[in-house]
Motif scaffolding. Structure first.
Motif, PDB file in Angstrom:
ATOM      1  N   THR A  41      -0.413  -9.175   7.986  1.00 27.64           N
ATOM      2  CA  THR A  41      -1.345  -8.618   6.994  1.00 27.64           C
ATOM      3  C   THR A  41      -1.285  -7.099   6.855  1.00 27.64           C
ATOM      4  O   THR A  41      -2.184  -6.499   6.283  1.00 27.64           O
ATOM      5  CB  THR A  41      -2.817  -9.040   7.245  1.00 27.64           C
ATOM      6  N   HIS A  55       3.799   2.830  -1.439  1.00 30.66           N
ATOM      7  CA  HIS A  55       5.011   2.559  -2.205  1.00 30.66           C
ATOM      8  C   HIS A  55       5.777   3.848  -2.503  1.00 30.66           C
ATOM      9  O   HIS A  55       6.997   3.911  -2.337  1.00 30.66           O
ATOM     10  CB  HIS A  55       4.667   1.825  -3.507  1.00 30.66           C
ATOM     11  N   SER A 102       4.900  -7.432   2.849  1.00 30.62           N
ATOM     12  CA  SER A 102       5.317  -8.305   1.744  1.00 30.62           C
ATOM     13  C   SER A 102       4.940  -7.722   0.385  1.00 30.62           C
ATOM     14  O   SER A 102       5.707  -7.830  -0.575  1.00 30.62           O
ATOM     15  CB  SER A 102       4.717  -9.698   1.910  1.00 30.62           C
ATOM     16  N   THR A 103       3.789  -7.107   0.299  1.00 23.41           N
ATOM     17  CA  THR A 103       3.367  -6.468  -0.956  1.00 23.41           C
ATOM     18  C   THR A 103       4.354  -5.384  -1.355  1.00 23.41           C
ATOM     19  O   THR A 103       4.792  -5.306  -2.509  1.00 23.41           O
ATOM     20  CB  THR A 103       1.954  -5.858  -0.791  1.00 23.41           C
ATOM     21  N   GLN A 104       4.742  -4.543  -0.399  1.00 24.73           N
ATOM     22  CA  GLN A 104       5.674  -3.453  -0.699  1.00 24.73           C
ATOM     23  C   GLN A 104       7.067  -3.984  -1.031  1.00 24.73           C
ATOM     24  O   GLN A 104       7.748  -3.443  -1.913  1.00 24.73           O
ATOM     25  CB  GLN A 104       5.716  -2.470   0.469  1.00 24.73           C
ATOM     26  N   ARG A 115       7.712  -6.818  -2.498  1.00 23.11           N
ATOM     27  CA  ARG A 115       7.632  -7.333  -3.877  1.00 23.11           C
ATOM     28  C   ARG A 115       7.738  -6.200  -4.902  1.00 23.11           C
ATOM     29  O   ARG A 115       8.405  -6.338  -5.924  1.00 23.11           O
ATOM     30  CB  ARG A 115       6.322  -8.110  -4.091  1.00 23.11           C
ATOM     31  N   ARG A 117      -8.403  -8.351   6.782  1.00 21.71           N
ATOM     32  CA  ARG A 117      -7.319  -9.034   6.077  1.00 21.71           C
ATOM     33  C   ARG A 117      -7.059 -10.434   6.623  1.00 21.71           C
ATOM     34  O   ARG A 117      -6.749 -11.349   5.869  1.00 21.71           O
ATOM     35  CB  ARG A 117      -6.048  -8.188   6.113  1.00 21.71           C
ATOM     36  N   VAL A 119      -1.905   0.905  -1.867  1.00 16.98           N
ATOM     37  CA  VAL A 119      -0.611   0.280  -2.154  1.00 16.98           C
ATOM     38  C   VAL A 119       0.306   1.277  -2.855  1.00 16.98           C
ATOM     39  O   VAL A 119       1.483   1.401  -2.514  1.00 16.98           O
ATOM     40  CB  VAL A 119      -0.803  -0.995  -3.003  1.00 16.98           C
ATOM     41  N   GLY A 164       0.839  -5.363   5.030  1.00 13.88           N
ATOM     42  CA  GLY A 164       1.255  -4.943   3.693  1.00 13.88           C
ATOM     43  C   GLY A 164       2.747  -4.956   3.435  1.00 13.88           C
ATOM     44  O   GLY A 164       3.193  -4.532   2.371  1.00 13.88           O
TER      45      GLY A 164
END
Length: 191
Positions: free
Chosen positions: A10, A182, A14-16, A18, A134, A178, A12
């Motif tokens: 949790t 990034h 995977s979010t980054q 993507r 999270r 985020v 982050g």
């Protein structure tokens, strides 16, 4: 360029990944465990079976890593290759489980990766409050069920290993936005 995105659950990663994949459709995106057919089976065992032997768990991670290297990393070394986790996580979890030294783990991973370390590590560091919040937003897998203290220990073990690896690393505060995270990644990697 071979880049590991590392950190505990949790944080982050995977979010980054993507976001980068959307901006760079030519990038090869993979994960450990799970980036190969064998890896998917290994992931299922690791997250659901709750192995009694921590040595068996370590060896399964290493077997997946060796197969992942042969099937995904080596043939794509000349491309932008981003892995959601890799050997640093393996080292952190193994050290948190005990029974093996950092030096042994480095040697085992060196063997599994045929001495081919990644070019960069992007390390996401989180805190207990963020982790607790999270994790509360999702159902826990077999490793997450070991608890918040365990996951924070894994994070500390990963951080302790970084200086011994001498791989260029960007350490990020996973509590930042985020967008901020990034931009730091894009600037650091020059992509």
């Amino acid at each position: 360029m071979y880049v590991l995105f590392e950190g505990i659950d949790t944080c982050g990663k995977s979010t980054q990944i993507r976001l980068i994949a959307a901006e760079h459709p030519e990038a090869i995106i993979t994960r450990e465990p799970g980036g190969t057919r064998f890896g998917e089976k290994a992931r299922e065992i690791l997250l659901e079976a709750k192995l009694q032997s921590k040595r068996a768990e370590l060896l399964l991670f290493l077997a997946d890593r060796a197969e992942h290297y042969e099937e995904i990393v080596r043939p794509n070394r000349d491309k932008l290759l981003i892995s959601d986790r890799g050997f640093l996580s393996g080292i952190g979890y193994a050290l948190a489980n005990g029974g093996v030294s950092l030096e042994e783990l480095i040697a085992l991973n060196h063997f599994a990766l045929q001495g081919d370390w990644p070019d960069h590590i992007i390390f996401f560091e989180t805190d207990e409050a963020t982790l607790r919040r999270r994790l509360g937003e999702k159902s826990a897998d077999g490793i997450e069920e070991r608890g918040i203290d365990y996951l924070l220990t894994v994070q500390e073990k990963m951080k302790e290993a970084l200086p011994k690896l001498a791989i260029p690393t960007l350490i990020l505060d996973a509590r930042e936005s985020v967008e901020t995270i990034h931009q730091k990644i894009v600037t650091y990697l020059g992509i």
